[in-house]
Scaffold this motif. Structure first.
Motif, PDB file in Angstrom:
ATOM      1  N   PRO B  14     -25.838  -7.735   8.588  1.00  0.00           N
ATOM      2  CA  PRO B  14     -26.840  -7.235   7.633  1.00  0.00           C
ATOM      3  C   PRO B  14     -26.722  -5.731   7.355  1.00  0.00           C
ATOM      4  O   PRO B  14     -27.265  -5.246   6.366  1.00  0.00           O
ATOM      5  CB  PRO B  14     -28.171  -7.560   8.316  1.00  0.00           C
ATOM      6  N   ALA B  15     -26.006  -4.991   8.203  1.00  0.00           N
ATOM      7  CA  ALA B  15     -25.865  -3.549   7.981  1.00  0.00           C
ATOM      8  C   ALA B  15     -24.732  -3.244   6.999  1.00  0.00           C
ATOM      9  O   ALA B  15     -23.652  -3.810   7.109  1.00  0.00           O
ATOM     10  CB  ALA B  15     -25.586  -2.846   9.308  1.00  0.00           C
ATOM     11  N   VAL B  16     -25.022  -2.377   6.045  1.00  0.00           N
ATOM     12  CA  VAL B  16     -23.975  -1.834   5.182  1.00  0.00           C
ATOM     13  C   VAL B  16     -23.751  -0.417   5.666  1.00  0.00           C
ATOM     14  O   VAL B  16     -24.623   0.439   5.533  1.00  0.00           O
ATOM     15  CB  VAL B  16     -24.410  -1.835   3.705  1.00  0.00           C
ATOM     16  N   THR B  17     -22.589  -0.183   6.280  1.00  0.00           N
ATOM     17  CA  THR B  17     -22.377   1.098   6.959  1.00  0.00           C
ATOM     18  C   THR B  17     -21.045   1.708   6.546  1.00  0.00           C
ATOM     19  O   THR B  17     -20.046   1.001   6.422  1.00  0.00           O
ATOM     20  CB  THR B  17     -22.487   0.908   8.504  1.00  0.00           C
ATOM     21  N   ALA B  18     -21.059   3.011   6.280  1.00  0.00           N
ATOM     22  CA  ALA B  18     -19.855   3.738   5.868  1.00  0.00           C
ATOM     23  C   ALA B  18     -19.821   5.070   6.601  1.00  0.00           C
ATOM     24  O   ALA B  18     -20.868   5.648   6.889  1.00  0.00           O
ATOM     25  CB  ALA B  18     -19.859   3.969   4.357  1.00  0.00           C
ATOM     26  N   ALA B  19     -18.603   5.536   6.929  1.00  0.00           N
ATOM     27  CA  ALA B  19     -18.498   6.806   7.645  1.00  0.00           C
ATOM     28  C   ALA B  19     -17.154   7.459   7.383  1.00  0.00           C
ATOM     29  O   ALA B  19     -16.186   6.785   7.008  1.00  0.00           O
ATOM     30  CB  ALA B  19     -18.670   6.578   9.154  1.00  0.00           C
ATOM     31  N   LEU B  20     -17.120   8.768   7.596  1.00  0.00           N
ATOM     32  CA  LEU B  20     -15.863   9.501   7.509  1.00  0.00           C
ATOM     33  C   LEU B  20     -15.597  10.207   8.827  1.00  0.00           C
ATOM     34  O   LEU B  20     -16.488  10.838   9.400  1.00  0.00           O
ATOM     35  CB  LEU B  20     -15.899  10.524   6.372  1.00  0.00           C
ATOM     36  N   HIS B  21     -14.362  10.090   9.316  1.00  0.00           N
ATOM     37  CA  HIS B  21     -13.962  10.644  10.605  1.00  0.00           C
ATOM     38  C   HIS B  21     -12.770  11.569  10.370  1.00  0.00           C
ATOM     39  O   HIS B  21     -11.844  11.196   9.655  1.00  0.00           O
ATOM     40  CB  HIS B  21     -13.568   9.487  11.536  1.00  0.00           C
ATOM     41  N   ASP B  22     -12.789  12.755  10.973  1.00  0.00           N
ATOM     42  CA  ASP B  22     -11.708  13.706  10.692  1.00  0.00           C
ATOM     43  C   ASP B  22     -10.666  13.779  11.795  1.00  0.00           C
ATOM     44  O   ASP B  22      -9.884  14.728  11.861  1.00  0.00           O
ATOM     45  CB  ASP B  22     -12.291  15.097  10.393  1.00  0.00           C
ATOM     46  N   GLY B  23     -10.649  12.784  12.666  1.00  0.00           N
ATOM     47  CA  GLY B  23      -9.679  12.796  13.762  1.00  0.00           C
ATOM     48  C   GLY B  23     -10.294  13.292  15.055  1.00  0.00           C
ATOM     49  O   GLY B  23      -9.852  12.917  16.135  1.00  0.00           O
ATOM     50  N   ASP B  24     -11.339  14.112  14.917  1.00  0.00           N
ATOM     51  CA  ASP B  24     -12.058  14.608  16.097  1.00  0.00           C
ATOM     52  C   ASP B  24     -13.429  13.964  16.220  1.00  0.00           C
ATOM     53  O   ASP B  24     -13.887  13.633  17.302  1.00  0.00           O
ATOM     54  CB  ASP B  24     -12.277  16.127  15.994  1.00  0.00           C
ATOM     55  N   ARG B  25     -14.096  13.853  15.066  1.00  0.00           N
ATOM     56  CA  ARG B  25     -15.476  13.404  15.143  1.00  0.00           C
ATOM     57  C   ARG B  25     -15.891  12.746  13.831  1.00  0.00           C
ATOM     58  O   ARG B  25     -15.188  12.861  12.817  1.00  0.00           O
ATOM     59  CB  ARG B  25     -16.397  14.601  15.430  1.00  0.00           C
ATOM     60  N   VAL B  26     -17.041  12.080  13.878  1.00  0.00           N
ATOM     61  CA  VAL B  26     -17.623  11.495  12.672  1.00  0.00           C
ATOM     62  C   VAL B  26     -18.275  12.625  11.875  1.00  0.00           C
ATOM     63  O   VAL B  26     -19.167  13.305  12.368  1.00  0.00           O
ATOM     64  CB  VAL B  26     -18.670  10.419  13.032  1.00  0.00           C
ATOM     65  N   VAL B  27     -17.813  12.824  10.660  1.00  0.00           N
ATOM     66  CA  VAL B  27     -18.318  13.932   9.839  1.00  0.00           C
ATOM     67  C   VAL B  27     -19.561  13.509   9.065  1.00  0.00           C
ATOM     68  O   VAL B  27     -20.490  14.294   8.882  1.00  0.00           O
ATOM     69  CB  VAL B  27     -17.231  14.405   8.846  1.00  0.00           C
ATOM     70  N   ALA B  28     -19.582  12.283   8.591  1.00  0.00           N
ATOM     71  CA  ALA B  28     -20.747  11.796   7.854  1.00  0.00           C
ATOM     72  C   ALA B  28     -20.837  10.291   8.029  1.00  0.00           C
ATOM     73  O   ALA B  28     -19.824   9.616   8.173  1.00  0.00           O
ATOM     74  CB  ALA B  28     -20.640  12.153   6.378  1.00  0.00           C
TER      75      ALA B  28
END
Ligand SMILES: [Zn+2]
Lengths: 345, 247
Positions: B14-28
């Protein structure tokens, strides 16, 4: 605007079992690539929605690549994306809409969510040029049977009538089953009917003189089954060609009669026939005869443009671009029951 | 070290989830729980995480989508989006089993140290589940079964645990309910860091055949092609003779 300035529109169609991707430049057809999952459905005697949805997901990217290759273009050449937003099978539509949004987002180009039925009308421009305003459109397929008044395919489509039960193509499929012919039934009945007589059996014509522009094919389908069963019960052979021809005659008689009634009632001199059933040879002949008698010009796209395809979606998208219509937002839903009055979402 | 920008999303639950990761951490990261609007919510969520992280899509180096198992209509939205988006920017698209992403997120909470199960809602009174030795080691599954047929005793993570807490025992329910694209992206980034570009491209390549059985699903590596895990065949009956209309 010169031809080369016209925008390149990529159209995506996934409302039923065909994964269709078409590319147009203005109303010049550049590619019309289709992957069909019909073989997977045939043994079930009808389109299975989950099977169709699975097939769309797998076929989409290769079909887009195929269309681009056929057009000699790259994705980055595409100026706008159009997609069928409805009506159709919910899960199948959703795959196409998700793809279209991703292509639009990734390429940074506008998205146009369009109505499948209006796209069936718009596609004729790829073959026969601009649509006369207004036109009457008869759309007949396994999923729809509609009579439309089309003042302007980009903005304004009015429903004049539709089937109250089965779609015309659905009746072909069901009668084919009764006669032991494969699915989808349309081409098999058309072929069998060529050897038979359309007047051999007087099958009923639903809503023939009811004054509406609606259709009904459920009673006809049942009448054919009853007639065949009576023959079988009496131990007599079933004259397959005559039954197919007489059934087909009943369908195309009603379709063309109501289409020309619509032309007369709205004083429109141009009739367009689209949808998979438009490939039926008897429908084409009878429609031509009746149009000539009534002084109506008939437009029927070639069969490859009549059945569900991506070019029709691209063609309508090109109309929307040309009309300066505001593009769709990236949060549009796929709407399985999108009304025909909504040409774009 | 090469710049890594992983765009990840999951629509298998049920979750619609999106993220951006820069190799070190989740940025957004953006997560919305709405089981019926995956198709509407995903693309705007992707736009949002790109905007928040000030990353242009064309700079993304890998796109990762959860491959389920999950209810198929929503699941396909994420996978179709991954494949199409990737082709517009020329980056590879990968798939990661959604249960693996939940397991990975569980490990980061530090709530569980030993083996555990992940279970999500498979509808029809069943759960999709897998067994883990630790946050990154899948030992069994993914499978689809009735909740009371889950292996006993182990803690159970995910919405499938909460939904059937009465059957499996409320004391076994732990950890996150839904997958997070942040965890999905972090897991993928971790795996990608250990691969050459050629090895990564090999994983992203789509092999023949569909993942439509538990046997095929078990062969999945942590990072693979963006293909849905279907653990059920489509509901369809081959028809018999046509029904008679006369009695
Ligand atoms: Zn159609």
């Amino acid at each position: 605007m010169s031809v080369t300035d016209e925008p390149i529109v990529l159209g995506i169609e996934t409302s039923c079992d065909e994964t269709g991707v078409g590319i147009v430049r203005g109303h010049t057809l550049l590619a019309n690539t289709i992957a069909s999952s019909m073989e997977e459905h045939a043994r079930f005697g009808g389109v299975v929605p989950e099977v169709a949805s699975r097939a769309h997901l797998e076929a989409m990217a290769p079909t887009v690549e195929g269309a681009l290759a056929a057009a000699g273009l790259r994705l980055s050449d595409v100026d706008a994306i159009a997609v069928t937003a409805g009506p159709g099978l919910a899960g199948a539509l959703l795959v196409g809409v998700a793809a279209a949004k991703a292509y639009a987002l990734g390429l940074g180009v506008p998205l146009y969510g369009v109505n499948h039925l209006a796209a069936h009308v718009a596609v004729d421009q790829l073959e026969h040029g601009p649509l006369p305003k207004p036109s009457i459109a008869l759309l007949v397929s396994g999923g729809h049977s509609s009579l439309l008044l089309v003042p302007d395919v980009a903005q304004d489509v009015v429903s004049l009538g539709s089937t109250v039960d089965d779609a015309a193509g659905e009746a072909f499929d069901k009668v084919a089953r009764v006669l032991g012919l494969p699915f989808p039934g349309g081409p098999y009945i058309d072929r069998a009917a060529r050897e038979g007589s359309g007047t051999a059996v007087a099958f009923p014509r639903g809503k023939y003189d009811d004054g509406t522009l609606d259709f009904s094919f459920s009673g006809l389908k049942t009448a054919v089954a009853r007639w065949v069963e009576a023959r079988e019960a009496a131990g007599e052979p079933v004259p397959l060609a005559d039954v197919a021809a007489s059934f087909q005659e009943a369908v195309v008689d009603v379709l063309t009669r109501k289409a020309l009634q619509a032309c007369a009632r709205y004083d429109v001199k141009d009739l367009l026939i689209g949808g998979g059933v438009a490939a039926n040879s008897r429908l084409r002949v009878l429609a031509q005869e009746r149009c000539e008698a009534a002084g109506v010009r008939l437009r029927v796209p070639r069969p490859g443009l009549c059945t569900d395809n991506g070019a029709m979606v691209a063609a309508l998208g090109a109309n929307l671009v040309a009309a300066g219509v505001t593009p769709s937002s990236l949060d549009i839903p796929a709407d399985s029951s999108l009304p025909i009055t909504t040409v774009h979402v | 070290m090469a710049v890594v920008l992983v765009l990840a999303f999951d629509t298998a639950t049920p979750a619609v989830t999106a993220a951006l990761h820069d190799g070190d951490r989740v940025v957004a990261e953006s997560t919305t729980v709405d089981a019926r609007r995956h198709g509407e919510l995903l693309a705007p969520a992707i736009e949002q995480v790109l905007r928040e992280s000030r990353v242009r899509l064309r700079d993304v180096t890998a796109i990762v989508a959860g491959t389920g198992p999950g209810p198929y209509t929503g699941l396909r939205v994420g996978l179709m989006t991954a494949t199409a988006l990737a082709s517009t920017i020329g980056a590879p698209a990968f798939g990661v089993c959604t249960l693996d992403a939940i397991a990975y997120a569980t490990g980061r909470t530090g709530e569980i140290t030993g083996p555990f199960l992940v279970a999500t809602d498979a509808r029809r009174k069943e759960v999709f589940w897998a067994r883990y030795g630790d946050a990154v080691t899948r030992l069994d599954g993914p499978c689809v079964d009735r909740p009371h047929d889950l292996p006993p005793d182990l803690p159970v993570v995910g919405a499938g645990a909460r939904l059937y807490a009465e059957t499996i025992g409320a004391d076994r329910v732990v950890g996150p309910e839904h997958p997070s694209a942040g965890a999905l992206a972090a897991l993928a980034a971790e795996r990608l860091a250990g691969l050459t570009p050629e090895e990564a491209a090999g994983l992203a390549a789509v092999p023949e055949g569909r993942i439509d059985s538990v046997e095929k699903a078990r062969e999945l590596s942590v990072l693979g092609a963006p293909r849905p895990i279907y653990l059920r065949r489509p509901d369809a009956q081959v028809p018999g003779a046509p029904k008679r209309v006369t009695a």
